[in-house]
Design a protein around this motif. Sequence first.
Motif, PDB file in Angstrom:
ATOM      1  N   ASN A 303      41.148  -3.680 112.946  1.00 35.22           N
ATOM      2  CA  ASN A 303      40.578  -5.121 113.262  1.00 35.22           C
ATOM      3  C   ASN A 303      41.699  -5.447 114.318  1.00 35.22           C
ATOM      4  OD1 ASN A 303      38.351  -5.361 111.994  1.00 35.22           O
ATOM      5  ND2 ASN A 303      39.003  -7.199 110.942  1.00 35.22           N
ATOM      6  N   ALA A 307      41.128  -6.288 118.262  1.00 36.01           N
ATOM      7  CA  ALA A 307      41.043  -7.449 118.786  1.00 36.01           C
ATOM      8  C   ALA A 307      41.963  -7.539 119.832  1.00 36.01           C
ATOM      9  CB  ALA A 307      41.541  -8.553 117.638  1.00 36.01           C
ATOM     10  N   LEU A 310      40.480  -6.379 122.992  1.00 35.99           N
ATOM     11  CA  LEU A 310      39.231  -7.369 123.284  1.00 35.99           C
ATOM     12  C   LEU A 310      39.661  -8.685 123.977  1.00 35.99           C
ATOM     13  CD1 LEU A 310      36.746  -6.883 120.323  1.00 35.99           C
ATOM     14  CD2 LEU A 310      36.362  -5.953 122.702  1.00 35.99           C
ATOM     15  N   ALA A 311      41.065  -8.960 123.301  1.00 38.91           N
ATOM     16  CA  ALA A 311      41.440 -10.286 123.872  1.00 38.91           C
ATOM     17  C   ALA A 311      41.768 -10.440 125.435  1.00 38.91           C
ATOM     18  CB  ALA A 311      43.061 -10.367 123.466  1.00 38.91           C
ATOM     19  N   SER A 314      38.729 -11.667 126.483  1.00 40.12           N
ATOM     20  CA  SER A 314      38.006 -12.839 125.706  1.00 40.12           C
ATOM     21  C   SER A 314      38.127 -14.103 126.473  1.00 40.12           C
ATOM     22  CB  SER A 314      38.940 -13.107 124.534  1.00 40.12           C
ATOM     23  OG  SER A 314      39.424 -14.538 124.400  1.00 40.12           O
ATOM     24  N   PRO A 315      37.139 -14.928 126.618  1.00 38.19           N
ATOM     25  CA  PRO A 315      36.755 -16.119 127.224  1.00 38.19           C
ATOM     26  C   PRO A 315      37.984 -17.044 126.948  1.00 38.19           C
ATOM     27  CG  PRO A 315      34.824 -15.485 126.589  1.00 38.19           C
ATOM     28  CD  PRO A 315      35.631 -14.503 125.892  1.00 38.19           C
ATOM     29  N   ALA A 316      38.085 -17.102 125.641  1.00 37.58           N
ATOM     30  CA  ALA A 316      39.386 -18.006 125.285  1.00 37.58           C
ATOM     31  C   ALA A 316      40.544 -17.748 126.183  1.00 37.58           C
ATOM     32  CB  ALA A 316      39.546 -17.967 123.854  1.00 37.58           C
ATOM     33  N   HIS A 317      41.035 -16.547 125.926  1.00 36.54           N
ATOM     34  CA  HIS A 317      42.326 -16.022 126.788  1.00 36.54           C
ATOM     35  C   HIS A 317      42.069 -16.335 128.355  1.00 36.54           C
ATOM     36  CE1 HIS A 317      43.178 -14.258 122.797  1.00 36.54           C
ATOM     37  NE2 HIS A 317      44.519 -14.547 123.442  1.00 36.54           N
ATOM     38  N   ALA A 320      41.159 -20.585 128.619  1.00 39.78           N
ATOM     39  CA  ALA A 320      41.670 -21.535 127.891  1.00 39.78           C
ATOM     40  C   ALA A 320      43.183 -21.536 127.363  1.00 39.78           C
ATOM     41  CB  ALA A 320      40.785 -21.972 126.679  1.00 39.78           C
ATOM     42  N   LEU A 321      43.367 -20.394 126.800  1.00 37.28           N
ATOM     43  CA  LEU A 321      44.744 -20.054 126.120  1.00 37.28           C
ATOM     44  C   LEU A 321      45.870 -19.857 126.825  1.00 37.28           C
ATOM     45  CD1 LEU A 321      43.133 -18.679 122.780  1.00 37.28           C
ATOM     46  CD2 LEU A 321      43.707 -21.174 123.247  1.00 37.28           C
TER      47      LEU A 321
ATOM     48  N   PHE B 258      35.620 -23.205 125.701  1.00 34.67           N
ATOM     49  CA  PHE B 258      35.781 -21.630 125.875  1.00 34.67           C
ATOM     50  C   PHE B 258      36.624 -21.239 124.622  1.00 34.67           C
ATOM     51  CE2 PHE B 258      35.185 -22.177 130.574  1.00 34.67           C
ATOM     52  CZ  PHE B 258      34.222 -21.309 130.515  1.00 34.67           C
ATOM     53  N   ALA B 259      37.261 -22.330 124.253  1.00 31.75           N
ATOM     54  CA  ALA B 259      38.587 -21.854 123.132  1.00 31.75           C
ATOM     55  C   ALA B 259      38.022 -21.136 121.699  1.00 31.75           C
ATOM     56  CB  ALA B 259      39.377 -23.095 122.705  1.00 31.75           C
ATOM     57  N   PRO B 260      36.878 -21.331 121.313  1.00 34.39           N
ATOM     58  CA  PRO B 260      36.614 -20.743 120.091  1.00 34.39           C
ATOM     59  C   PRO B 260      36.038 -19.184 120.549  1.00 34.39           C
ATOM     60  CG  PRO B 260      34.943 -22.487 120.744  1.00 34.39           C
ATOM     61  CD  PRO B 260      35.774 -22.417 121.617  1.00 34.39           C
ATOM     62  N   TRP B 261      35.875 -18.861 121.861  1.00 36.07           N
ATOM     63  CA  TRP B 261      35.479 -17.344 122.245  1.00 36.07           C
ATOM     64  C   TRP B 261      36.783 -16.536 122.183  1.00 36.07           C
ATOM     65  CZ3 TRP B 261      30.471 -15.998 121.936  1.00 36.07           C
ATOM     66  CH2 TRP B 261      29.555 -17.004 121.824  1.00 36.07           C
ATOM     67  N   ASP B 262      37.269 -16.670 121.316  1.00 34.29           N
ATOM     68  CA  ASP B 262      38.918 -15.757 121.120  1.00 34.29           C
ATOM     69  C   ASP B 262      38.442 -14.700 120.396  1.00 34.29           C
ATOM     70  OD1 ASP B 262      41.381 -15.123 120.495  1.00 34.29           O
ATOM     71  OD2 ASP B 262      41.832 -16.865 119.577  1.00 34.29           O
ATOM     72  N   TRP B 263      38.463 -13.575 120.569  1.00 35.63           N
ATOM     73  CA  TRP B 263      38.370 -12.243 119.701  1.00 35.63           C
ATOM     74  C   TRP B 263      39.313 -12.140 118.617  1.00 35.63           C
ATOM     75  CZ3 TRP B 263      33.845 -12.471 121.411  1.00 35.63           C
ATOM     76  CH2 TRP B 263      33.398 -12.517 122.714  1.00 35.63           C
ATOM     77  N   TYR B 264      40.565 -12.727 118.860  1.00 33.02           N
ATOM     78  CA  TYR B 264      41.589 -12.636 117.740  1.00 33.02           C
ATOM     79  C   TYR B 264      40.932 -13.432 116.571  1.00 33.02           C
ATOM     80  CZ  TYR B 264      45.608 -10.492 119.703  1.00 33.02           C
ATOM     81  OH  TYR B 264      46.538  -9.710 120.402  1.00 33.02           O
ATOM     82  N   PHE B 267      37.939 -11.550 114.920  1.00 34.64           N
ATOM     83  CA  PHE B 267      38.090 -10.311 114.289  1.00 34.64           C
ATOM     84  C   PHE B 267      39.431 -10.198 113.494  1.00 34.64           C
ATOM     85  CE2 PHE B 267      35.895  -9.351 118.370  1.00 34.64           C
ATOM     86  CZ  PHE B 267      34.589  -9.244 117.495  1.00 34.64           C
ATOM     87  N   ARG B 271      45.084 -16.024 114.570  1.00 35.91           N
ATOM     88  CA  ARG B 271      45.651 -17.355 115.189  1.00 35.91           C
ATOM     89  C   ARG B 271      45.454 -18.709 114.431  1.00 35.91           C
ATOM     90  NH1 ARG B 271      47.168 -17.137 120.638  1.00 35.91           N
ATOM     91  NH2 ARG B 271      46.632 -15.693 121.652  1.00 35.91           N
TER      92      ARG B 271
END
Lengths: 577, 514
Positions: A303, A307, A310-311, A314-317, A320-321, B258-264, B267, B271
């Motif tokens: 896992n 991850a 995929l990070a 990832s749209p979040a990375h 946003a992040l 966008f923030a919830p589309w975080d693969w960490y 999976f 975080r």
Amino acid sequence: MLFAGIKFMKRQYLILIICVALFVTSVSLRVWRLDKAPAAMTGDELSIAYNAFSLGKTGTDEYGKFLPLSFKSFGDYKVPLPMYLHIPSVLWLGINPWSVRLPTAIISSLTPVLVFLLVWELGMRMPEFRKSEKRIVWAAAIAGAFLALSPWHIHFSRGAWEASIAVTFTVAGMYYLLRDKAGVTSTVLGMLLLGLSMYTYHASRVYTIVLIGMWLVSTTGLKIWQEGWSQVKNIRQIVIGLMVFGIVASPAVLALTNVTGNARFTSSSVFSYWSSPIFSQELGSAGMEYTLNSFERMFAFANSVAAKWLAYVSPAHLFALGDPVERHSVPEMGRLYAIDAVWILLIVIYVLMVKKNSWHWFLLGWIVAGMLPAAVTRDEYHTIRSLMMIVPMTMLGGLAVVFAVEKIPSSLVKKAVVFIAGGTYIFVCLFYVATYQFMFSAERAESYQYGIKDAMEFIEPLYGEYDHVVIDTPPAYGNPYIHVVSYLEYDPKRFQEQVKRNEFTLHGREIVEVTGLENFEFRSIYWPDDRSKRHTLFVGTPLSLPMSDLQQTANAVVLKEIFLPTGVPIFRIVAIQ
Amino acid sequence: MRIDVQDVGKGLLLSGALVLVVLLGLQVAPPPGFASHEAVLGWQAEIHHWLESPSPGYSFMITLLAGHLENPIVRTRLPAVLAGMLMPLITAFLCKEIFGGWRAAVVAGGVMALNPWFIQLSRAAFPQTLALMWGGLCLWSLLRKKTILGMVFLCLALVTDVRALVVLPLVAGSLLWFTDGKMKSWVGVGMAVLVAGWIMRDIMWEFYWKESFFLEIGFVNRINEMRGYLLNQGWGAAAPLLFNKATVGLYYILRRIFAPWDWYWWFTASRYPQNLFIKHLGNFYFVEWPFFMIGLFSVVGYLCTVGKKYVLNVEWLWLLVWIGISSLPMALRLRPDLHMDFYWVLPIWCMLVGLGVSTFMDKLSLIKYGSWIAMTMVVFILLGGIALQTGFRRNSFQALAFKQWNFGYEQVADLLAPLPRDRDYFITDALGGNPEAELSLLLPNLKPEQIHWGSIRWNEINYLMPRMLVASPKEIPGGYLDACTLKPQIPCPESVQTVYYPDSSIAVYVIRWD
């Protein structure tokens, strides 16, 4: 029609104008207030600068090694080319933010221009663009502009980040390999640049080899597969190119297999994560009796690795992040603008809709190659190691945007879309520039080891008057000796003779700590013990030199307090006579 | 009406397979405690004050479905557990309705049944799972053009979960838009929203307005800080233009979408370390990801080449809208909770995985070892389900998560149950959460007026002098229980009973003075 009836020379002028415009835009965004944002220089930047200074003065690095190809650094080995590239600027201007950062900023500003030229070359090989040179020019210019304005690329161009130099060398190399009528000279030049990129950043040793493999498959491999060996005309050219690459790059490749390269691989590879104490500790804290159940351990490990890969998509990375390391990202921003999600989505649509040939796959493969060096390491998420990803992304972005705009039937609507999107993009870019230049430089100053420079400037005329100068070693400030020798422009020969080092191994990594240099001592300050010292100058944090304790020490004088741009005290300079 | 025997056979097969998978999911151990948010729902149902419950729909369903059951914990959790058992089937039928194939439907239902996030939220009294079930039924009804039924389910969903009030009307409305819904459907949706909105008005006000980040003082201060940096550099004119409520607010909302589309988080959940969930097992199984992407790209690809490759309908576009809307409750909140606020994405994930597997199987002939890959995925999901179960059953997880679940009230209630009811009790909030709701629910004959709730200082015991005290070791000075010589002088207890946490540390003492 943009190009109807334009003669060859005029077209050359247009290319020149676009290239100059891209370069000027890139340089402006990368050079403006280079000495103020980021607010200070990190130990890594100064390590490059001081080694370049030492090479320029003595021909040796800080360890006294003559013209090395691998530079021993704090906890690892640094690649050589950035050191050598910085020699002229640090010799000419001395060690200061301009001399240290300007070479990277200028070299990185060339990348959008190279992307423009490269997209032009690749666009000619794509059926959906081949028929209209106007569309290719637009796609190439948009791709170059995306990169020139990219926060991800700008961030790592404003500092002596090796990754950014490596990206330029690799893109330049690929451009020469992929030129329309690349002859032997062009191929050799391309391979030479790619070979040199292996000496600019550790990660480039992975993606450069992958890119060359992809280039071989796209240009020759497929032809051999489809038409046989007899149809391949440029074997001689490829063999010569590969030989040049082999000669230039072989020391770098060999370094991967020797002790230094191996040490780096074993310490940072994802495979070492499986048995690492950190992973066991994480599982333990997550409530898993990891020692008893190897099945759960395997599942959790799979896992984590998935991850990690995929990070990078990832749209979040992306939006946003940003990077968990403070100095690698701007507050409240991802790697890209939120509005970039539009052209990322257009890339998906473009890739799904067009009839793909090997060059579409080449660009998609380039994205994977870009994330490869970062994804196989065990760090959570690394925006520098994956910096190469942004190049193919912007290239595909340029192609996708033009492809989508061409689908709009009405000319008026088309113009309105271009106008609104362009205006929004410029506003977002201004928002970022203001955030980066003023907010980021102030709020993230500590992560850039702010304050030591001011302290060194203050003690420069004083330090010779004291028997001991104790410099505190707070963890966030890494190895303070490099700040001292860089800001004082310490004579490299004298440094090599006088330096005192402590070398040890921690978690399989070779660590070198500089503990002393003439009257300098680099160690933690413990005031209950240190208050009894005489003729000593202390440079420490408010935690190690608390004001209440200092006031109770009769002969201690606070000479200066240094504050972060946000007003928080960061260093105190105290003298005991 | 003609009944397709083959179709009925497939449906029975699907139902049987899903029941087996649901049973596998039900093997997961229940949480180690009874959380206060559950107790509040149960208590409001007990006293029939459904409209004062944080989830009127859920509390009402407790009364309706389980009012006759004796065990208050089972009673409170039953609606969520039932919804958890039905939801995989509803997902499968919804998927069948949209994509038209049983294969995608079976996989979607199976993925839902073994999903760690879903299992964990349907093993305890979380109204979200019940709302998800009503929402699924509503959308299924609307797809089948059963408008009135759809409106009833819509209304039930909206009064069950405050997040549904934002997500579901938009999802249902966009479905009507794309499927060319009739005027009566629009009127129905509007009426359901009005009725539910009126019932939920206080909760909505609290959730979306009072806890909105726009109202937070920090948001305004942040904008002023941003402007301040520019003003200090002589960029005064640009400061209000670049940094104002609209620009920064829009920027914050976009980032939160966008923030919830975080693969960490998807999976590994690393975080967001909450003991409610098992770290490293994540909220989805990573093997589902490629199939989700295939499903998503199939939808995008279909939309880009309408009529060329697939003969399907416009509901596909609606799915993309649903994906976008899922982040909205999170984007509007000051302190978003991903596990709760983003839950509405779950059916979409499962359906797209189903579509992805189905598309993949269609292309099997083109891919070498394709069937092996598909089999591996199924095996991995099943193994993931087993890993989840074993992880949940581990003593160490139970020991780690107990405080999150307000462990201890049940044990305290067992100690208090046989005691006389005519004395004054003092019960502190040492176990966390809401002791009044917990013990009122667990001890039905308790008279609330006899009990003093809340935190306590030892000096106060002297003049309150209750007959009984339930308090943590921290609240009782060291030495009192051993020697009772402490000042101020308080008589020695007649009896002291101890409630332990699963990690053997002391949770509370139950002290009696008679």
